[in-house]
Write a protein that holds these residues in place. Sequence first.
Motif, PDB file in Angstrom:
ATOM      1  N   THR A 159     -90.146  43.287 -32.552  1.00  0.00           N
ATOM      2  CA  THR A 159     -91.246  43.953 -31.855  1.00  0.00           C
ATOM      3  C   THR A 159     -90.675  45.072 -30.983  1.00  0.00           C
ATOM      4  OG1 THR A 159     -91.061  42.423 -30.005  1.00  0.00           O
ATOM      5  CG2 THR A 159     -92.553  41.793 -31.799  1.00  0.00           C
ATOM      6  N   GLU A 187     -90.725  42.548 -38.982  1.00  0.00           N
ATOM      7  CA  GLU A 187     -91.598  41.488 -38.480  1.00  0.00           C
ATOM      8  C   GLU A 187     -91.034  40.866 -37.204  1.00  0.00           C
ATOM      9  OE1 GLU A 187     -93.557  39.720 -42.604  1.00  0.00           O
ATOM     10  OE2 GLU A 187     -91.529  39.153 -42.042  1.00  0.00           O
ATOM     11  N   TYR A 212     -88.223  36.397 -43.203  1.00  0.00           N
ATOM     12  CA  TYR A 212     -88.842  37.427 -42.369  1.00  0.00           C
ATOM     13  C   TYR A 212     -88.119  38.744 -42.617  1.00  0.00           C
ATOM     14  CZ  TYR A 212     -89.807  33.084 -39.779  1.00  0.00           C
ATOM     15  OH  TYR A 212     -90.157  31.816 -39.436  1.00  0.00           O
TER      16      TYR A 212
END
Length: 354
Positions: free
Chosen positions: A341, A338, A334
Amino acid sequence: MNAATRRAVTATAAVSMALSLAACGQAGGDETGDKGSSTKIGLLLPENKTARYEALDRPQFEEAVKGACLTCEVVYNNAVSDVVKQKQQFDQLVADGVRVIALGPVDATKAAGWVKEAQGKGVKVVAYDRMIEGADAYVSHDNNKVGELQGEALLAALGGKAASANVVMINGDEKDPNAGLFKQGAHTALDGKVGKIAYEASGEWDPKIAGEKMSAAISSVGKNKIGAVYSANDGMAGGIVTSLENAGIKGIPVGGQDAEIAGIQRIIAGTQTFTIYKSPLQLAPKAAAFAVDLLMDVPLRAKSETNGVPSNLLDPVVVDKKNIQSTVIEEGIYTAAEICTPELADECAKLGLK
């Protein structure tokens, strides 16, 4: 997924399978005129409730096969936890002339019979992440060690409270042989070192069922008497955390497995304590290597045997707040963008995720 990492892994797999690649270039069809079935490799994965299978395992397997065998084609299906559907998928691959199948079984016991029958027709099977008796090869992580690491991480999180803690265990699906190994390993680590296992049940790898079992545990043990929760994987941990939050229970250690992005995000948020990372950058390419080698009938590069089956067993890693950056981000599973948030931005900044 970090493109540079993917390219590097594929390049490594391609180099390691040079013999297969050379053979593969000569295998565009067979003498009967069947143009392709001889270079088709089946990939059958067991379910899609666990996010890693679609998001990580499938693309990594497909990319590694492509990097090792220019003319090979991967034929993919997911059983969505339905053993009857998976049997149909398996039989269809055999009927279509697919000579090697990488199989992550829904039910490993039943799959052993399919494998034996298929082998009688010249089909070879790689047991993918779940052991199948009589398979031609097996790739997984050391699953007993996974459970031990989960139990040890839970003990570390409990610290001085461990000796008196009531622990709830929500295990995986009993049809999955790995679930039994995780459970066994966790008990090895926990038994005699925590107050007691106050409630134990199978969550069947289903977040909804795991949440329901957690609610039952809260009713059985008592809202204020649960010290920690062992969850066999991250998907179920999501349902467990929701049940804990709905009951107003906060701040107790909750473990998991698979390093799903949602699990990593819960670790950052503080509602999950750790996960176990089993790198698909190792697992899928190793399985692809076995599959191509079996297709080309070259010697397998197995490091061990499991119940007589040539095997490669990989090392799992505990991931918590301290090593998210050095594991799933730096390996390219990742990106920080990603994971982080807007709601997690402040916590990500504190952890130095980038």
